[in-house]
Design an enzyme around this catalytic site. Structure first.
Site, PDB file in Angstrom:
ATOM      1  N   GLY A 226       5.825  59.103  50.993  1.00 14.51           N
ATOM      2  CA  GLY A 226       5.223  58.528  52.588  1.00 14.51           C
ATOM      3  C   GLY A 226       6.070  59.469  53.560  1.00 14.51           C
ATOM      4  O   GLY A 226       6.913  60.505  53.385  1.00 14.51           O
ATOM      5  N   ASN A 227       6.021  59.039  54.570  1.00 13.05           N
ATOM      6  CA  ASN A 227       6.699  59.452  55.905  1.00 13.05           C
ATOM      7  C   ASN A 227       7.362  58.308  56.870  1.00 13.05           C
ATOM      8  O   ASN A 227       7.119  57.255  56.603  1.00 13.05           O
ATOM      9  CB  ASN A 227       5.835  60.335  56.672  1.00 13.05           C
ATOM     10  N   ARG A 228       7.864  58.777  57.893  1.00 11.23           N
ATOM     11  CA  ARG A 228       8.616  57.935  58.753  1.00 11.23           C
ATOM     12  C   ARG A 228       7.841  57.302  59.806  1.00 11.23           C
ATOM     13  O   ARG A 228       8.053  56.820  60.921  1.00 11.23           O
ATOM     14  CB  ARG A 228       9.825  58.526  59.390  1.00 11.23           C
ATOM     15  N   ALA A 294       0.038  60.040  60.580  1.00 10.10           N
ATOM     16  CA  ALA A 294       1.044  61.320  59.871  1.00 10.10           C
ATOM     17  C   ALA A 294       0.390  60.986  58.358  1.00 10.10           C
ATOM     18  O   ALA A 294       0.844  59.918  57.479  1.00 10.10           O
ATOM     19  CB  ALA A 294       2.225  60.784  59.794  1.00 10.10           C
TER      20      ALA A 294
END
Ligand code: PMT
Length: 430
Positions: A226-228, A294
């Site tokens: 995943g990402n932030r 994102a």
């Protein structure tokens, strides 16, 4: 747009988004009056000086002492209290912002007719700052021709009347007319302190798709790539587009538990492939597609059905498969005529510079590669762009124009992006 944008200065980046201001919170007599307490808290915690001005009927729902304790200031309803201070003109004259939440049908009708028979309506007549009404009432009242006309009159005079949320009303009823979440009112109101003209009704009749948040690509039932992304920037865009009059579909990946914005259709997705399906389904009906999400560029090639156990057969490496580039797919669909040629496509770029080039060099190449009309560029790094409440960057356009986006709240960034979107949508319709 200027030809050579300057990066926002380090000083601007560390400054608070909005210096402390004087805010009047008007409260009309509806069941949602209790939510005004959260709104007062929102403003005082941001350091603003708050005066609460309820109507007499608001005090049937929430006691005066509650508003006095939360605001730290005296509370009056009539024009004959504290007469030497002339509050019936002073409060409005001195305010930087007036927010009425909830605004009932009756309060709006009284404001339209210019009544000044209590402290709140007198304050509304003397205020020269931005004035925001956050309506709350039953759907029948909201849709009644009298209320519709009053809302139109207030808007024509420059008052900002927020779109209400839909959902549970008093009792068992559901429908449009619910007070937007107090945090949402707080965010929109604070935007007006940063930029008083941030909420024109320039997107009425415009259909906007916004993607937001991050995708999660599962490795097994408990782990993912995943990402932030918190979703804050995308939600700010969707929220503001709806308040500027647009019909908005928000395709949302994972966020930090953000509330759904008022007046927005939200489609929740998990993976990049889910997001691609949702965007592909809704994009042909939209005039503008704004890709703030994102999206994970890669996913684990294999998703294991049961949890990978430590110490027994865990893989040395994880094979990755490239995800579809949703934005590039939208641009290709427009080229191929599957979505209208007039639709405006906006990409976002979270970039870092390196020895080969700075952020803008990479961003210009990305704009060229992705083929979108606008590219919003964020320089990323510790405490920048992802997760935080503020943002800044640049706006690059396919016609070669470039401008700096000043440091401020994510709502402010959203307002600048929507200005450009509105210009392009309307120029395509001429
Ligand atoms: O959510 P927040 O915490 O508020 O943070 C906001 C943000 C930093 C996530 C947002 O402002 C932002 O910059 N979003 C894009 C981040 C990103 O993934 O950039 P990118 O350079 O990887 O992608 C470029 C563009 O292509 C983006 O519009 C992205 O949505 C799109 N994309 C990317 C990969 C992919 N497979 N499909 C895509 O459509």
């Amino acid at each position: 747009m200027s030809a050579s944008p300057q990066a926002p200065s380090a000083q601007a980046q560390s400054a608070p988004a909005v210096p402390h201001k004087r805010i009047v919170v008007g409260v009309a007599g509806g069941i949602a009056a209790y939510k005004a307490c959260t709104l007062v808290r929102y403003f005082t915690e941001a350091g603003h000086h708050v005066r609460v001005v309820p109507t007499e009927s608001a005090l049937e729902f929430v006691g005066k002492a509650t508003f006095e304790a939360l605001s730290g200031n005296p509370v009056h309803t009539g024009v004959f209290s504290d007469v030497p201070q002339v509050p019936h003109v002073r409060l409005g004259q001195d305010a930087d912002l007036v927010v009425v939440a909830p605004a009932t049908a009756d309060l709006m009708a009284r404001a339209v007719s210019g009544r000044a028979d209590d402290l709140l309506t007198a304050t509304l007549l003397t205020a020269r700052c931005p004035v925001v009404f956050a309506p709350a009432m039953h759907t029948e009242m909201w849709e009644h021709p009298a209320t519709v006309a009053n809302v139109a009159t207030l808007r024509s005079r420059g008052t900002i009347v927020l779109e209400p949320a839909s959902g549970r009303l008093t009792g068992k009823d559901t429908g449009a007319g619910r007070l937007p979440d107090p945090d949402e009112i707080g965010l929109l109101a604070t935007l007006l302190l940063e930029r008083a003209d941030a909420m024109p009704r320039d997107l009425e009749g415009v259909r906007v798709l916004v993607s937001a948040g991050g995708t999660r690509e599962p490795l097994d039932p408990v782990r993912f790539l995943g990402n932030r992304s918190s979703g804050k920037q995308g939600y700010a865009l969707a929220r503001l587009a709806a308040q500027r009059g647009a019909d908005v579909v928000l395709v949302s990946g994972y966020t930090t538990g953000l509330a759904e914005p008022a007046g927005v259709d939200v489609v929740h997705v998990k993976t990049a492939e889910d997001m691609q399906s949702a965007v592909t389904k809704h994009a042909p009906q939209c005039d503008a597609i704004v890709m703030a999400a994102a999206v994970a560029d890669f996913r684990p090639t294999t998703t294991v059905a049961s949890k990978i156990k430590k110490g027994s057969g865990e893989p040395d490496s994880v094979a990755l498969t490239k995800n579809p580039d949703i934005l590039a797919g939208i641009v290709e669909s427009r080229r191929a005529g599957r979505i209208p040629a007039s639709s405006v496509v906006v990409g976002f770029a979270a970039e870092t510079g390196d020895a080969q080039g700075d952020v803008l060099t990479y961003a210009r190449a990305k704009l060229e590669r992705k083929g979108c009309d606008l590219l919003v560029v964020n320089a990323v790094g510790e405490g920048k762009a992802f997760e935080v409440d503020h943002n800044d960057g640049w706006l690059l356009a396919a016609d070669g124009s470039e401008s700096a986006l000043e440091h401020g709240s994510k709502s402010l960034m959203a307002s600048r992006v929507l200005d450009a979107v509105a210009r392009l949508v309307h120029s395509g319709r001429e």
